[in-house]
Design a protein around this motif. Structure first.
Motif, PDB file in Angstrom:
ATOM      1  N   ASP A  19      88.656 -34.049  11.740  1.00  0.00           N
ATOM      2  CA  ASP A  19      88.352 -35.418  11.326  1.00  0.00           C
ATOM      3  C   ASP A  19      87.120 -35.972  12.017  1.00  0.00           C
ATOM      4  N   SER A  20      86.576 -35.229  12.990  1.00  0.00           N
ATOM      5  CA  SER A  20      85.366 -35.650  13.697  1.00  0.00           C
ATOM      6  C   SER A  20      84.127 -35.027  13.063  1.00  0.00           C
ATOM      7  N   ILE A  21      82.973 -35.598  13.335  1.00  0.00           N
ATOM      8  CA  ILE A  21      81.710 -34.990  12.908  1.00  0.00           C
ATOM      9  C   ILE A  21      81.584 -33.615  13.563  1.00  0.00           C
ATOM     10  N   GLN A  22      81.238 -32.631  12.777  1.00  0.00           N
ATOM     11  CA  GLN A  22      81.047 -31.270  13.270  1.00  0.00           C
ATOM     12  C   GLN A  22      79.551 -31.031  13.464  1.00  0.00           C
ATOM     13  N   LEU A  23      79.163 -30.714  14.709  1.00  0.00           N
ATOM     14  CA  LEU A  23      77.768 -30.462  15.049  1.00  0.00           C
ATOM     15  C   LEU A  23      77.573 -28.975  15.294  1.00  0.00           C
ATOM     16  N   TYR A  24      76.589 -28.406  14.625  1.00  0.00           N
ATOM     17  CA  TYR A  24      76.246 -26.997  14.789  1.00  0.00           C
ATOM     18  C   TYR A  24      74.828 -26.951  15.354  1.00  0.00           C
ATOM     19  N   SER A  25      74.710 -26.547  16.630  1.00  0.00           N
ATOM     20  CA  SER A  25      73.427 -26.767  17.281  1.00  0.00           C
ATOM     21  C   SER A  25      73.262 -25.879  18.503  1.00  0.00           C
ATOM     22  N   PHE A  26      72.120 -26.035  19.145  1.00  0.00           N
ATOM     23  CA  PHE A  26      71.772 -25.351  20.377  1.00  0.00           C
ATOM     24  C   PHE A  26      70.797 -26.273  21.101  1.00  0.00           C
ATOM     25  N   PRO A  27      70.815 -26.296  22.453  1.00  0.00           N
ATOM     26  CA  PRO A  27      70.012 -27.297  23.177  1.00  0.00           C
ATOM     27  C   PRO A  27      68.517 -26.985  23.235  1.00  0.00           C
ATOM     28  N   THR A  28      67.866 -27.075  22.099  1.00  0.00           N
ATOM     29  CA  THR A  28      66.412 -27.044  21.979  1.00  0.00           C
ATOM     30  C   THR A  28      65.929 -28.480  21.784  1.00  0.00           C
ATOM     31  N   PRO A  29      64.601 -28.731  21.802  1.00  0.00           N
ATOM     32  CA  PRO A  29      64.129 -30.110  21.538  1.00  0.00           C
ATOM     33  C   PRO A  29      64.648 -30.688  20.228  1.00  0.00           C
ATOM     34  N   ASN A  30      64.734 -29.869  19.184  1.00  0.00           N
ATOM     35  CA  ASN A  30      65.288 -30.376  17.931  1.00  0.00           C
ATOM     36  C   ASN A  30      66.805 -30.498  18.000  1.00  0.00           C
ATOM     37  N   GLY A  31      67.448 -29.506  18.591  1.00  0.00           N
ATOM     38  CA  GLY A  31      68.906 -29.519  18.634  1.00  0.00           C
ATOM     39  C   GLY A  31      69.476 -30.694  19.395  1.00  0.00           C
ATOM     40  N   VAL A  32      68.853 -31.042  20.520  1.00  0.00           N
ATOM     41  CA  VAL A  32      69.429 -32.116  21.341  1.00  0.00           C
ATOM     42  C   VAL A  32      69.219 -33.496  20.737  1.00  0.00           C
ATOM     43  N   LYS A  33      68.350 -33.623  19.747  1.00  0.00           N
ATOM     44  CA  LYS A  33      68.242 -34.924  19.072  1.00  0.00           C
ATOM     45  C   LYS A  33      69.611 -35.350  18.540  1.00  0.00           C
ATOM     46  N   ALA A  34      70.293 -34.412  17.893  1.00  0.00           N
ATOM     47  CA  ALA A  34      71.578 -34.745  17.280  1.00  0.00           C
ATOM     48  C   ALA A  34      72.640 -35.018  18.333  1.00  0.00           C
ATOM     49  N   SER A  35      72.719 -34.181  19.362  1.00  0.00           N
ATOM     50  CA  SER A  35      73.754 -34.374  20.384  1.00  0.00           C
ATOM     51  C   SER A  35      73.508 -35.645  21.186  1.00  0.00           C
ATOM     52  N   ILE A  36      72.259 -35.948  21.508  1.00  0.00           N
ATOM     53  CA  ILE A  36      71.960 -37.202  22.218  1.00  0.00           C
ATOM     54  C   ILE A  36      72.346 -38.398  21.360  1.00  0.00           C
ATOM     55  N   MET A  37      71.996 -38.351  20.078  1.00  0.00           N
ATOM     56  CA  MET A  37      72.332 -39.468  19.193  1.00  0.00           C
ATOM     57  C   MET A  37      73.835 -39.661  19.101  1.00  0.00           C
ATOM     58  N   LEU A  38      74.569 -38.576  18.994  1.00  0.00           N
ATOM     59  CA  LEU A  38      76.025 -38.683  18.917  1.00  0.00           C
ATOM     60  C   LEU A  38      76.598 -39.250  20.212  1.00  0.00           C
ATOM     61  N   GLU A  39      76.054 -38.851  21.343  1.00  0.00           N
ATOM     62  CA  GLU A  39      76.501 -39.415  22.620  1.00  0.00           C
ATOM     63  C   GLU A  39      76.140 -40.893  22.721  1.00  0.00           C
ATOM     64  N   GLU A  40      74.957 -41.253  22.290  1.00  0.00           N
ATOM     65  CA  GLU A  40      74.515 -42.655  22.372  1.00  0.00           C
ATOM     66  C   GLU A  40      75.369 -43.566  21.492  1.00  0.00           C
ATOM     67  N   THR A  41      75.735 -43.102  20.323  1.00  0.00           N
ATOM     68  CA  THR A  41      76.481 -43.958  19.394  1.00  0.00           C
ATOM     69  C   THR A  41      77.970 -44.002  19.708  1.00  0.00           C
ATOM     70  N   GLY A  42      78.477 -42.960  20.376  1.00  0.00           N
ATOM     71  CA  GLY A  42      79.915 -42.882  20.619  1.00  0.00           C
ATOM     72  C   GLY A  42      80.714 -42.412  19.422  1.00  0.00           C
ATOM     73  N   LEU A  43      80.042 -41.956  18.378  1.00  0.00           N
ATOM     74  CA  LEU A  43      80.762 -41.419  17.224  1.00  0.00           C
ATOM     75  C   LEU A  43      81.507 -40.146  17.650  1.00  0.00           C
ATOM     76  N   PRO A  44      82.772 -39.997  17.248  1.00  0.00           N
ATOM     77  CA  PRO A  44      83.509 -38.791  17.634  1.00  0.00           C
ATOM     78  C   PRO A  44      82.913 -37.549  16.970  1.00  0.00           C
ATOM     79  N   TYR A  45      82.716 -36.511  17.778  1.00  0.00           N
ATOM     80  CA  TYR A  45      82.134 -35.291  17.235  1.00  0.00           C
ATOM     81  C   TYR A  45      82.628 -34.085  18.009  1.00  0.00           C
ATOM     82  N   GLU A  46      82.464 -32.927  17.384  1.00  0.00           N
ATOM     83  CA  GLU A  46      82.807 -31.655  17.987  1.00  0.00           C
ATOM     84  C   GLU A  46      81.584 -30.746  17.887  1.00  0.00           C
ATOM     85  N   ALA A  47      81.159 -30.199  19.017  1.00  0.00           N
ATOM     86  CA  ALA A  47      79.936 -29.388  19.056  1.00  0.00           C
ATOM     87  C   ALA A  47      80.256 -27.902  19.007  1.00  0.00           C
ATOM     88  N   HIS A  48      79.525 -27.182  18.178  1.00  0.00           N
ATOM     89  CA  HIS A  48      79.652 -25.740  18.055  1.00  0.00           C
ATOM     90  C   HIS A  48      78.306 -25.113  18.416  1.00  0.00           C
TER      91      HIS A  48
END
Length: 232
Positions: A19-48
């Protein structure tokens, strides 16, 4: 319609919290844009963790979500109109999450488009140009004896840094308030250290940019997003 439960990507990267946003990523400059945004907003997510190896990004499972085989990508099971949404391209993900959360896209419609303008500046300029600089300075391109490719991207990186330095004169963030423009741009500035290019571009000369990146890196959500998903 996208069915989150049966989507091919979930066979390889199963969701513990579907039921959470599913993030498929890796910590590159492009990848961390999504994870930082999800952390900043507090939206529930699961990182893969999706590594940059062909076995991951060119796997049928990942290509089923992003045919362009680049991270990051997301699935939001609670997308627009109550339907699940799969999305790739880091800039598009930032805009989507900003609109979904009502955060980091300015206070007015004019603000919104000024913010998006600087997101496009990163996607069309900083990302590609800094990436080429890294290739010709640190990676395989550094073995090419012709100096012109490296000189071209060094000059363009300096030009882009100067644009940012001027934009940041007298203000803390790219468009006044903290926004997705900052989340798009700052990780790529951090990438210059990884490329061992600080001396090459004269990093310390861009005093507004240097202090800007320090402010960005001081944010707790940024610190968490930079290591999500973990490399190991």
């Amino acid at each position: 319609m996208l069915d989150t439960a049966s989507h091919p990507i979930t066979a390889r990267w199963p969701a513990k919290f579907p039921d959470s946003i599913q993030l498929y990523s890796f910590p590159t400059p492009n990848g961390v844009k999504a994870s930082i945004m999800l952390e900043e907003t507090g939206l529930p997510y699961e990182a893969h963790k999706v590594t940059l190896s062909d076995t991951d990004v060119k796997s049928p499972a990942f290509l089923s979500l992003n045919p362009n085989n680049k991270i990051p990508a997301i699935i939001d099971p609670n997308g627009p109109d109550g339907q699940p949404l799969g999305l790739f391209e880091s800039g598009a993900i930032l805009v989507y999450l900003a609109e979904k959360s009502g955060m980091f896209l300015g206070q007015t419609q004019s603000d919104k488009y000024r913010v998006i303008q600087w997101v496009m500046f990163q996607m069309g300029g900083i990302g590609p140009m800094f990436g080429q600089l890294g290739y010709f300075h640190k990676f395989a391109g550094s073995e090419i004896p012709d100096p012109r490719p490296r000189e071209r991207y060094v000059a363009e990186a300096k030009r882009l840094l100067n644009v940012l330095n001027q934009q940041l004169e007298g203000q803390d963030w790219i468009v006044g308030d903290y926004s997705i423009a900052d989340i798009a741009i700052a990780p790529w500035l951090r990438g210059l250290e990884f490329y061992q290019a600080h001396e090459l571009v004269g990093w310390e000369d861009y005093t507004n940019v240097v202090s800007y990146l320090d402010r960005f890196l001081d944010r707790p959500a940024v610190q968490k997003g930079l290591v999500t998903p973990p490399r190991d």
